[in-house]
Design a protein around this motif. Sequence first.
Motif, PDB file in Angstrom:
ATOM      1  N   GLU A 266       0.823  -1.198   0.000  1.00  0.00           N
ATOM      2  CA  GLU A 266       0.000   0.000   0.000  1.00  0.00           C
ATOM      3  C   GLU A 266       0.861   1.252   0.000  1.00  0.00           C
ATOM      4  OE1 GLU A 266      -4.461   0.384   1.765  1.00  0.00           O
ATOM      5  OE2 GLU A 266      -2.838  -0.010   3.139  1.00  0.00           O
ATOM      6  N   GLY A 267       0.561   2.177  -0.888  1.00  0.00           N
ATOM      7  CA  GLY A 267       1.311   3.417  -0.922  1.00  0.00           C
ATOM      8  C   GLY A 267       1.052   4.117  -2.231  1.00  0.00           C
ATOM      9  N   PHE A 268       1.556   5.370  -2.341  1.00  0.00           N
ATOM     10  CA  PHE A 268       1.393   6.092  -3.597  1.00  0.00           C
ATOM     11  C   PHE A 268       2.362   5.525  -4.619  1.00  0.00           C
ATOM     12  CE2 PHE A 268       0.213   9.540  -0.454  1.00  0.00           C
ATOM     13  CZ  PHE A 268      -1.143   9.400  -0.670  1.00  0.00           C
ATOM     14  N   SER A 269       1.956   5.545  -5.902  1.00  0.00           N
ATOM     15  CA  SER A 269       2.790   4.907  -6.912  1.00  0.00           C
ATOM     16  C   SER A 269       3.954   5.798  -7.328  1.00  0.00           C
ATOM     17  CB  SER A 269       1.947   4.555  -8.129  1.00  0.00           C
ATOM     18  OG  SER A 269       1.559   5.736  -8.782  1.00  0.00           O
ATOM     19  N   SER A 270       3.808   7.115  -7.142  1.00  0.00           N
ATOM     20  CA  SER A 270       4.867   8.016  -7.600  1.00  0.00           C
ATOM     21  C   SER A 270       4.874   9.281  -6.758  1.00  0.00           C
ATOM     22  CB  SER A 270       4.598   8.415  -9.051  1.00  0.00           C
ATOM     23  OG  SER A 270       3.371   9.134  -9.098  1.00  0.00           O
ATOM     24  N   THR A 271       5.953  10.041  -6.893  1.00  0.00           N
ATOM     25  CA  THR A 271       6.020  11.324  -6.181  1.00  0.00           C
ATOM     26  C   THR A 271       4.906  12.241  -6.673  1.00  0.00           C
ATOM     27  OG1 THR A 271       8.399  11.081  -6.026  1.00  0.00           O
ATOM     28  CG2 THR A 271       7.521  13.260  -5.604  1.00  0.00           C
ATOM     29  N   PHE A 272       4.647  12.215  -7.981  1.00  0.00           N
ATOM     30  CA  PHE A 272       3.582  13.067  -8.519  1.00  0.00           C
ATOM     31  C   PHE A 272       2.237  12.706  -7.876  1.00  0.00           C
ATOM     32  CE2 PHE A 272       0.151  13.731 -11.664  1.00  0.00           C
ATOM     33  CZ  PHE A 272       0.199  15.121 -11.716  1.00  0.00           C
TER      34      PHE A 272
END
Length: 451
Positions: free
Chosen positions: A6-12
Amino acid sequence: MKTENEGFSSTFGAIMAAAGSAVGLGNIWRFPYICGKYGGGAFLVVYIFFVFLIGMTLMMSEFVIGRRTGEGPHRAYSALRPAHPAWRVIGLTGLGTCFLILSVYLIISGWTTNYFWESLVGTLAGIPDDGFAAHFNEFVGNPSRTILFIVIFLVLTTLVIIGGVEKGIERISKLLMPILVVLLLVMCVRSVTLEGASAGLAYLFNPDFSKLTGEGVLAALGQALFSLSVGMGAMVVYGSYLPKDSNILKTSVWIAVCDFAIAILAGIAIFPAVFACGQSPAEGPGLVYQVLPVVFNSFGGVGKIFSIVFFLLLTLAALTSAISLLEALTRWVSNAKRGRTQSAVIMSVLVVILSVLAAFSFGDNAVGRLRFGDMTLFDLLDKLTGTVLPPVCALLTIIFFGWVLKADEIKDELSNHGVHGVSYFKVFYYVLARFVAPVALLVVLISGLLS
Ligand code: TRP
Protein backbone atom coordinates in the motif's frame (compact mmCIF):
# COMPACT_ATOMS: atom_id res chain seq x y z
CA MET A 1 -1.44 -2.19 10.00
CA LYS A 2 -0.04 -1.30 6.63
CA THR A 3 -0.10 -3.99 4.02
CA GLU A 4 3.21 -4.25 2.19
CA ASN A 5 2.16 -2.90 -1.18
CA GLU A 6 0.00 0.00 0.00
CA GLY A 7 1.31 3.42 -0.92
CA PHE A 8 1.39 6.09 -3.60
CA SER A 9 2.79 4.91 -6.91
CA SER A 10 4.87 8.02 -7.60
CA THR A 11 6.02 11.32 -6.18
CA PHE A 12 3.58 13.07 -8.52
CA GLY A 13 0.69 10.99 -7.17
CA ALA A 14 1.78 11.75 -3.61
CA ILE A 15 1.94 15.48 -4.36
CA MET A 16 -1.55 15.47 -5.90
CA ALA A 17 -2.99 13.57 -2.93
CA ALA A 18 -1.32 15.75 -0.33
CA ALA A 19 -2.16 18.94 -2.23
CA GLY A 20 -5.73 17.63 -2.36
CA SER A 21 -5.66 17.32 1.40
CA ALA A 22 -4.26 20.81 1.82
CA VAL A 23 -6.46 22.58 -0.71
CA GLY A 24 -9.93 22.81 0.76
CA LEU A 25 -12.54 25.09 2.23
CA GLY A 26 -9.71 26.84 4.06
CA ASN A 27 -8.17 28.08 0.81
CA ILE A 28 -11.27 29.08 -1.04
CA TRP A 29 -13.21 31.12 1.39
CA ARG A 30 -11.22 31.55 4.57
CA PHE A 31 -7.94 32.69 3.08
CA PRO A 32 -9.25 35.44 0.78
CA TYR A 33 -11.31 36.94 3.53
CA ILE A 34 -8.67 37.10 6.22
CA CYS A 35 -6.11 38.28 3.72
CA GLY A 36 -8.27 41.28 2.89
CA LYS A 37 -9.22 41.87 6.50
CA TYR A 38 -5.67 41.97 7.86
CA GLY A 39 -4.07 44.24 5.34
CA GLY A 40 -3.90 42.48 1.95
CA GLY A 41 -0.35 42.52 0.66
CA ALA A 42 0.99 43.13 4.16
CA PHE A 43 -0.73 39.98 5.42
CA LEU A 44 0.52 38.11 2.38
CA VAL A 45 4.17 38.76 3.23
CA VAL A 46 3.73 37.32 6.71
CA TYR A 47 1.63 34.44 5.41
CA ILE A 48 4.28 33.44 2.84
CA PHE A 49 6.87 33.40 5.58
CA PHE A 50 4.72 31.13 7.78
CA VAL A 51 3.73 28.74 5.01
CA PHE A 52 7.23 28.21 3.67
CA LEU A 53 9.15 28.26 6.93
CA ILE A 54 6.92 26.99 9.71
CA GLY A 55 4.17 25.12 7.86
CA MET A 56 6.66 23.37 5.62
CA THR A 57 8.89 22.47 8.56
CA LEU A 58 5.91 20.71 10.11
CA MET A 59 4.99 19.02 6.87
CA MET A 60 8.52 17.72 6.44
CA SER A 61 8.61 16.49 10.02
CA GLU A 62 5.32 14.61 9.56
CA PHE A 63 6.57 13.08 6.32
CA VAL A 64 9.78 11.97 8.03
CA ILE A 65 7.87 10.43 10.94
CA GLY A 66 5.40 8.68 8.64
CA ARG A 67 7.79 7.38 6.03
CA ARG A 68 10.43 6.22 8.48
CA THR A 69 7.96 4.07 10.39
CA GLY A 70 5.47 3.22 7.66
CA GLU A 71 2.84 3.73 10.35
CA GLY A 72 -0.08 6.09 10.95
CA PRO A 73 0.12 8.60 13.81
CA HIS A 74 -1.39 6.19 16.35
CA ARG A 75 1.71 3.96 16.05
CA ALA A 76 4.44 6.07 14.47
CA TYR A 77 5.53 7.93 17.61
CA SER A 78 5.81 4.85 19.77
CA ALA A 79 7.46 2.97 16.90
CA LEU A 80 10.21 5.58 16.84
CA ARG A 81 10.67 5.52 20.61
CA PRO A 82 9.46 2.09 21.78
CA ALA A 83 10.90 2.66 25.25
CA HIS A 84 8.55 5.61 25.75
CA PRO A 85 5.10 4.56 24.56
CA ALA A 86 3.63 7.72 26.09
CA TRP A 87 4.63 9.59 22.93
CA ARG A 88 1.60 7.91 21.39
CA VAL A 89 -0.42 10.68 22.95
CA ILE A 90 0.72 13.01 20.19
CA GLY A 91 -0.67 10.77 17.47
CA LEU A 92 -3.89 10.15 19.34
CA THR A 93 -4.50 13.85 19.96
CA GLY A 94 -3.96 14.45 16.27
CA LEU A 95 -6.41 11.75 15.29
CA GLY A 96 -9.00 13.04 17.74
CA THR A 97 -8.58 16.44 16.09
CA CYS A 98 -9.02 14.90 12.64
CA PHE A 99 -12.26 13.30 13.86
CA LEU A 100 -13.63 16.62 15.08
CA ILE A 101 -12.47 18.52 12.00
CA LEU A 102 -14.18 15.99 9.76
CA SER A 103 -17.47 16.37 11.63
CA VAL A 104 -17.44 20.13 11.01
CA TYR A 105 -16.09 19.76 7.49
CA LEU A 106 -18.96 17.46 6.58
CA ILE A 107 -21.55 20.05 7.55
CA ILE A 108 -20.00 22.75 5.40
CA SER A 109 -19.46 20.24 2.60
CA GLY A 110 -23.14 19.29 2.89
CA TRP A 111 -24.11 22.97 2.48
CA THR A 112 -21.80 23.28 -0.49
CA THR A 113 -23.12 20.17 -2.20
CA ASN A 114 -26.64 21.46 -1.69
CA TYR A 115 -25.73 24.78 -3.29
CA PHE A 116 -24.14 22.93 -6.19
CA TRP A 117 -27.41 21.04 -6.61
CA GLU A 118 -29.49 24.20 -6.34
CA SER A 119 -27.31 25.87 -9.00
CA LEU A 120 -27.74 22.89 -11.25
CA VAL A 121 -31.54 22.73 -11.01
CA GLY A 122 -31.85 26.51 -11.19
CA THR A 123 -33.28 27.25 -7.73
CA LEU A 124 -30.60 29.82 -6.92
CA ALA A 125 -31.14 31.73 -10.15
CA GLY A 126 -34.77 32.36 -9.15
CA ILE A 127 -33.97 34.06 -5.85
CA PRO A 128 -33.97 37.89 -5.70
CA ASP A 129 -30.77 39.63 -4.57
CA ASP A 130 -32.07 40.41 -1.13
CA GLY A 131 -33.42 36.90 -0.61
CA PHE A 132 -30.18 34.93 -0.23
CA ALA A 133 -29.66 35.56 3.47
CA ALA A 134 -33.17 34.34 4.23
CA HIS A 135 -32.70 31.40 1.88
CA PHE A 136 -29.51 30.36 3.65
CA ASN A 137 -30.96 30.76 7.13
CA GLU A 138 -34.00 28.75 6.23
CA PHE A 139 -31.87 26.04 4.67
CA VAL A 140 -29.52 25.61 7.64
CA GLY A 141 -32.33 26.08 10.16
CA ASN A 142 -34.05 22.96 8.90
CA PRO A 143 -31.22 20.44 8.86
CA SER A 144 -32.91 17.55 7.07
CA ARG A 145 -31.63 18.76 3.69
CA THR A 146 -28.16 19.39 5.10
CA ILE A 147 -28.15 15.87 6.49
CA LEU A 148 -29.15 14.39 3.15
CA PHE A 149 -26.20 16.08 1.46
CA ILE A 150 -23.82 15.24 4.34
CA VAL A 151 -24.67 11.60 3.79
CA ILE A 152 -24.23 11.79 0.01
CA PHE A 153 -20.90 13.54 0.42
CA LEU A 154 -19.68 11.10 3.05
CA VAL A 155 -20.68 8.07 1.00
CA LEU A 156 -18.57 9.42 -1.89
CA THR A 157 -15.65 9.98 0.48
CA THR A 158 -15.98 6.51 1.97
CA LEU A 159 -16.08 4.86 -1.45
CA VAL A 160 -12.79 6.49 -2.38
CA ILE A 161 -11.20 5.26 0.85
CA ILE A 162 -12.50 1.75 0.27
CA GLY A 163 -10.90 1.94 -3.19
CA GLY A 164 -7.49 2.02 -1.53
CA VAL A 165 -4.49 4.32 -1.36
CA GLU A 166 -3.35 4.05 -4.95
CA LYS A 167 -6.55 3.07 -6.74
CA GLY A 168 -8.79 5.28 -4.62
CA ILE A 169 -7.04 8.30 -3.10
CA GLU A 170 -4.21 8.75 -5.59
CA ARG A 171 -6.33 8.16 -8.66
CA ILE A 172 -9.15 10.52 -7.65
CA SER A 173 -6.66 13.23 -6.60
CA LYS A 174 -4.82 13.04 -9.92
CA LEU A 175 -8.15 13.47 -11.66
CA LEU A 176 -9.75 16.14 -9.45
CA MET A 177 -6.85 18.47 -8.73
CA PRO A 178 -6.26 19.47 -12.36
CA ILE A 179 -10.04 19.89 -12.86
CA LEU A 180 -10.12 22.11 -9.82
CA VAL A 181 -7.35 24.32 -11.17
CA VAL A 182 -9.06 24.68 -14.54
CA LEU A 183 -12.41 25.59 -12.95
CA LEU A 184 -10.68 28.10 -10.71
CA LEU A 185 -8.87 29.70 -13.65
CA VAL A 186 -12.20 30.07 -15.48
CA MET A 187 -13.60 31.88 -12.44
CA CYS A 188 -10.50 34.11 -12.25
CA VAL A 189 -10.74 35.19 -15.87
CA ARG A 190 -14.42 36.07 -15.46
CA SER A 191 -13.75 37.96 -12.25
CA VAL A 192 -10.84 40.14 -13.36
CA THR A 193 -12.46 41.06 -16.68
CA LEU A 194 -15.51 42.61 -15.00
CA GLU A 195 -15.75 46.35 -14.93
CA GLY A 196 -14.64 47.64 -11.53
CA ALA A 197 -12.63 44.53 -10.75
CA SER A 198 -9.58 46.51 -9.69
CA ALA A 199 -11.15 47.48 -6.36
CA GLY A 200 -11.23 43.78 -5.47
CA LEU A 201 -7.62 43.28 -6.48
CA ALA A 202 -6.67 46.29 -4.41
CA TYR A 203 -8.53 44.88 -1.41
CA LEU A 204 -6.65 41.64 -1.76
CA PHE A 205 -3.16 42.84 -2.61
CA ASN A 206 -2.55 46.49 -1.65
CA PRO A 207 -0.34 46.31 1.41
CA ASP A 208 -1.87 48.16 4.33
CA PHE A 209 0.51 47.69 7.21
CA SER A 210 -1.78 49.52 9.60
CA LYS A 211 -4.26 46.63 9.41
CA LEU A 212 -1.61 44.03 10.12
CA THR A 213 -2.12 43.76 13.87
CA GLY A 214 -0.78 41.15 16.28
CA GLU A 215 -4.08 39.38 15.81
CA GLY A 216 -3.46 39.36 12.07
CA VAL A 217 -0.04 37.79 12.51
CA LEU A 218 -1.54 35.03 14.66
CA ALA A 219 -4.33 34.52 12.16
CA ALA A 220 -1.68 34.12 9.46
CA LEU A 221 0.08 31.34 11.33
CA GLY A 222 -3.17 29.57 12.24
CA GLN A 223 -4.29 29.77 8.64
CA ALA A 224 -0.94 28.48 7.36
CA LEU A 225 -1.17 25.37 9.55
CA PHE A 226 -4.83 24.70 8.82
CA SER A 227 -4.41 25.25 5.13
CA LEU A 228 -1.44 22.89 4.81
CA SER A 229 -3.31 20.23 6.87
CA VAL A 230 -0.32 19.98 9.18
CA GLY A 231 -0.10 19.40 12.88
CA MET A 232 -2.74 16.71 13.24
CA GLY A 233 -1.11 13.64 11.85
CA ALA A 234 -2.85 13.59 8.48
CA MET A 235 0.50 14.13 6.78
CA VAL A 236 2.08 11.37 8.88
CA VAL A 237 -0.38 9.02 7.19
CA TYR A 238 0.43 10.33 3.71
CA GLY A 239 4.12 10.25 4.65
CA SER A 240 3.81 6.56 5.34
CA TYR A 241 2.60 6.12 1.75
CA LEU A 242 5.34 8.30 0.29
CA PRO A 243 7.63 6.40 -2.11
CA LYS A 244 11.03 5.64 -0.57
CA ASP A 245 12.82 7.52 -3.32
CA SER A 246 10.74 10.72 -3.09
CA ASN A 247 12.72 13.74 -2.00
CA ILE A 248 10.85 15.01 1.07
CA LEU A 249 11.99 18.63 0.70
CA LYS A 250 10.99 18.88 -2.96
CA THR A 251 7.70 17.10 -2.39
CA SER A 252 6.83 19.49 0.43
CA VAL A 253 7.79 22.55 -1.59
CA TRP A 254 5.45 21.49 -4.38
CA ILE A 255 2.57 20.89 -2.00
CA ALA A 256 3.06 24.23 -0.28
CA VAL A 257 3.33 26.05 -3.62
CA CYS A 258 0.10 24.44 -4.89
CA ASP A 259 -1.72 25.25 -1.69
CA PHE A 260 -0.53 28.84 -1.68
CA ALA A 261 -1.22 29.39 -5.37
CA ILE A 262 -4.76 28.09 -5.07
CA ALA A 263 -5.48 30.34 -2.11
CA ILE A 264 -4.30 33.36 -4.13
CA LEU A 265 -6.30 32.29 -7.19
CA ALA A 266 -9.39 31.87 -5.03
CA GLY A 267 -8.97 35.45 -3.85
CA ILE A 268 -8.65 36.62 -7.45
CA ALA A 269 -11.74 34.63 -8.43
CA ILE A 270 -13.86 36.03 -5.62
CA PHE A 271 -13.04 39.62 -4.66
CA PRO A 272 -12.89 41.44 -7.98
CA ALA A 273 -16.32 39.97 -8.77
CA VAL A 274 -17.72 40.88 -5.36
CA PHE A 275 -16.52 44.49 -5.65
CA ALA A 276 -17.48 44.80 -9.31
CA CYS A 277 -21.09 44.11 -8.51
CA GLY A 278 -21.17 46.52 -5.61
CA GLN A 279 -21.20 43.96 -2.81
CA SER A 280 -18.97 44.04 0.24
CA PRO A 281 -16.82 41.16 1.39
CA ALA A 282 -18.30 39.08 4.20
CA GLU A 283 -16.77 36.35 6.27
CA GLY A 284 -17.15 32.58 5.87
CA PRO A 285 -20.61 31.23 5.12
CA GLY A 286 -21.99 34.70 4.45
CA LEU A 287 -19.54 35.29 1.63
CA VAL A 288 -20.01 32.00 -0.14
CA TYR A 289 -23.71 31.35 0.34
CA GLN A 290 -25.16 34.85 0.53
CA VAL A 291 -22.90 37.23 -1.38
CA LEU A 292 -21.57 35.11 -4.23
CA PRO A 293 -25.00 33.96 -5.45
CA VAL A 294 -25.93 37.64 -5.87
CA VAL A 295 -22.72 38.12 -7.87
CA PHE A 296 -23.54 35.16 -10.10
CA ASN A 297 -27.09 36.32 -10.73
CA SER A 298 -25.77 39.71 -11.79
CA PHE A 299 -23.88 37.99 -14.64
CA GLY A 300 -27.20 37.31 -16.34
CA GLY A 301 -27.70 34.07 -18.30
CA VAL A 302 -24.13 32.77 -17.92
CA GLY A 303 -24.34 33.36 -14.17
CA LYS A 304 -25.97 30.00 -13.76
CA ILE A 305 -22.94 28.32 -15.29
CA PHE A 306 -20.52 30.23 -13.08
CA SER A 307 -22.58 29.32 -10.06
CA ILE A 308 -22.43 25.64 -11.01
CA VAL A 309 -18.68 25.87 -11.67
CA PHE A 310 -17.97 27.61 -8.38
CA PHE A 311 -19.94 25.27 -6.15
CA LEU A 312 -18.59 22.25 -7.99
CA LEU A 313 -15.09 23.58 -7.45
CA LEU A 314 -15.74 24.05 -3.76
CA THR A 315 -17.28 20.60 -3.42
CA LEU A 316 -14.29 18.95 -5.10
CA ALA A 317 -11.82 20.86 -2.95
CA ALA A 318 -13.71 19.76 0.17
CA LEU A 319 -13.88 16.17 -1.06
CA THR A 320 -10.12 15.64 -1.40
CA SER A 321 -9.63 17.11 2.09
CA ALA A 322 -12.36 14.94 3.60
CA ILE A 323 -10.72 11.93 1.95
CA SER A 324 -7.47 12.65 3.74
CA LEU A 325 -9.24 13.09 7.08
CA LEU A 326 -11.20 9.86 6.71
CA GLU A 327 -8.09 8.00 5.57
CA ALA A 328 -6.27 8.98 8.76
CA LEU A 329 -9.20 7.72 10.86
CA THR A 330 -9.53 4.52 8.83
CA ARG A 331 -5.85 3.78 9.21
CA TRP A 332 -6.25 4.23 12.96
CA VAL A 333 -8.77 1.45 13.48
CA SER A 334 -7.75 -0.98 10.75
CA ASN A 335 -5.61 -3.96 11.66
CA ALA A 336 -4.91 -7.49 10.50
CA LYS A 337 -8.44 -8.59 11.33
CA ARG A 338 -10.42 -5.47 10.55
CA GLY A 339 -9.77 -4.49 6.95
CA ARG A 340 -9.97 -1.16 5.17
CA THR A 341 -13.62 -1.42 4.15
CA GLN A 342 -14.93 -2.29 7.57
CA SER A 343 -12.73 0.34 9.25
CA ALA A 344 -13.80 3.07 6.84
CA VAL A 345 -17.46 2.27 7.41
CA ILE A 346 -17.09 2.23 11.19
CA MET A 347 -15.37 5.63 11.23
CA SER A 348 -17.85 7.14 8.77
CA VAL A 349 -20.75 6.06 10.93
CA LEU A 350 -19.15 7.44 14.09
CA VAL A 351 -18.28 10.77 12.54
CA VAL A 352 -21.63 11.22 10.83
CA ILE A 353 -23.39 10.86 14.17
CA LEU A 354 -21.49 13.82 15.60
CA SER A 355 -21.84 15.75 12.38
CA VAL A 356 -25.61 15.30 12.20
CA LEU A 357 -25.95 16.26 15.84
CA ALA A 358 -23.94 19.42 15.22
CA ALA A 359 -26.00 20.20 12.11
CA PHE A 360 -28.98 20.60 14.43
CA SER A 361 -27.18 23.52 16.13
CA PHE A 362 -28.80 25.87 13.64
CA GLY A 363 -32.41 24.92 14.14
CA ASP A 364 -34.96 25.56 16.84
CA ASN A 365 -34.64 22.22 18.63
CA ALA A 366 -33.01 20.64 21.69
CA VAL A 367 -29.50 20.68 20.17
CA GLY A 368 -30.01 24.16 18.78
CA ARG A 369 -30.82 25.45 22.26
CA LEU A 370 -27.86 23.66 23.86
CA ARG A 371 -25.13 26.05 24.97
CA PHE A 372 -21.48 25.56 25.95
CA GLY A 373 -20.78 28.92 27.51
CA ASP A 374 -22.40 31.02 24.85
CA MET A 375 -21.55 28.64 22.01
CA THR A 376 -23.68 26.12 20.19
CA LEU A 377 -22.32 22.62 19.57
CA PHE A 378 -21.27 23.71 16.08
CA ASP A 379 -19.51 26.80 17.44
CA LEU A 380 -17.72 24.68 20.03
CA LEU A 381 -16.47 22.18 17.45
CA ASP A 382 -15.51 25.02 15.15
CA LYS A 383 -13.54 26.76 17.89
CA LEU A 384 -11.77 23.58 19.01
CA THR A 385 -10.79 22.58 15.50
CA GLY A 386 -10.17 26.06 14.19
CA THR A 387 -8.08 27.63 16.91
CA VAL A 388 -7.34 25.40 19.89
CA LEU A 389 -6.39 21.84 18.94
CA PRO A 390 -4.25 22.29 15.80
CA PRO A 391 -1.57 24.44 17.44
CA VAL A 392 -1.48 22.05 20.43
CA CYS A 393 -0.90 19.01 18.20
CA ALA A 394 1.52 20.92 16.01
CA LEU A 395 3.56 22.01 19.02
CA LEU A 396 3.75 18.46 20.41
CA THR A 397 4.74 17.12 17.00
CA ILE A 398 7.54 19.61 16.49
CA ILE A 399 8.88 19.11 20.02
CA PHE A 400 9.04 15.37 19.39
CA PHE A 401 10.68 15.93 16.04
CA GLY A 402 13.18 18.59 17.08
CA TRP A 403 14.04 17.48 20.58
CA VAL A 404 13.38 13.74 20.86
CA LEU A 405 14.46 12.41 17.48
CA LYS A 406 18.18 12.45 16.74
CA ALA A 407 19.64 14.67 14.05
CA ASP A 408 21.13 11.60 12.34
CA GLU A 409 17.80 9.80 12.06
CA ILE A 410 16.22 12.84 10.48
CA LYS A 411 19.12 13.46 8.13
CA ASP A 412 19.10 9.84 7.07
CA GLU A 413 15.41 9.99 6.15
CA LEU A 414 15.60 13.38 4.43
CA SER A 415 18.55 12.25 2.30
CA ASN A 416 16.88 8.91 1.45
CA HIS A 417 19.65 7.11 3.35
CA GLY A 418 22.39 9.28 1.93
CA VAL A 419 21.33 9.00 -1.72
CA HIS A 420 21.27 12.78 -2.14
CA GLY A 421 22.66 15.70 -0.22
CA VAL A 422 20.72 17.76 2.32
CA SER A 423 22.62 21.00 2.21
CA TYR A 424 19.73 22.79 3.92
CA PHE A 425 19.85 20.49 6.92
CA LYS A 426 21.60 22.75 9.45
CA VAL A 427 19.17 25.61 8.95
CA PHE A 428 16.19 23.30 8.82
CA TYR A 429 17.02 21.33 11.92
CA TYR A 430 19.01 23.61 14.22
CA VAL A 431 17.11 26.78 13.44
CA LEU A 432 13.58 26.03 12.18
CA ALA A 433 12.63 22.69 13.71
CA ARG A 434 14.21 23.18 17.13
CA PHE A 435 13.62 26.87 17.75
CA VAL A 436 11.66 28.99 15.34
CA ALA A 437 8.71 26.63 14.83
CA PRO A 438 8.21 25.62 18.50
CA VAL A 439 8.49 29.20 19.71
CA ALA A 440 6.08 30.49 17.06
CA LEU A 441 3.57 27.77 17.91
CA LEU A 442 3.88 28.45 21.61
CA VAL A 443 3.16 32.12 21.05
CA VAL A 444 0.11 31.33 18.95
CA LEU A 445 -1.17 28.89 21.49
CA ILE A 446 -0.73 31.14 24.51
CA SER A 447 -2.21 34.19 22.85
CA GLY A 448 -5.05 32.06 21.52
CA LEU A 449 -5.84 30.81 25.00
CA LEU A 450 -5.60 34.27 26.50
CA SER A 451 -8.01 35.86 24.06
N1 TRP B 1 -6.35 21.95 4.74
C1 TRP B 1 -7.76 21.85 4.72
C2 TRP B 1 -8.35 23.14 4.12
O1 TRP B 1 -7.63 24.05 3.79
C3 TRP B 1 -8.37 21.60 6.06
C4 TRP B 1 -7.67 20.66 6.96
C5 TRP B 1 -7.12 20.97 8.15
C6 TRP B 1 -7.39 19.30 6.77
N2 TRP B 1 -6.53 19.87 8.70
C7 TRP B 1 -6.68 18.83 7.88
C8 TRP B 1 -7.67 18.44 5.73
C9 TRP B 1 -6.24 17.52 7.96
C10 TRP B 1 -7.21 17.15 5.80
C11 TRP B 1 -6.50 16.68 6.90
O2 TRP B 1 -9.52 23.26 3.99
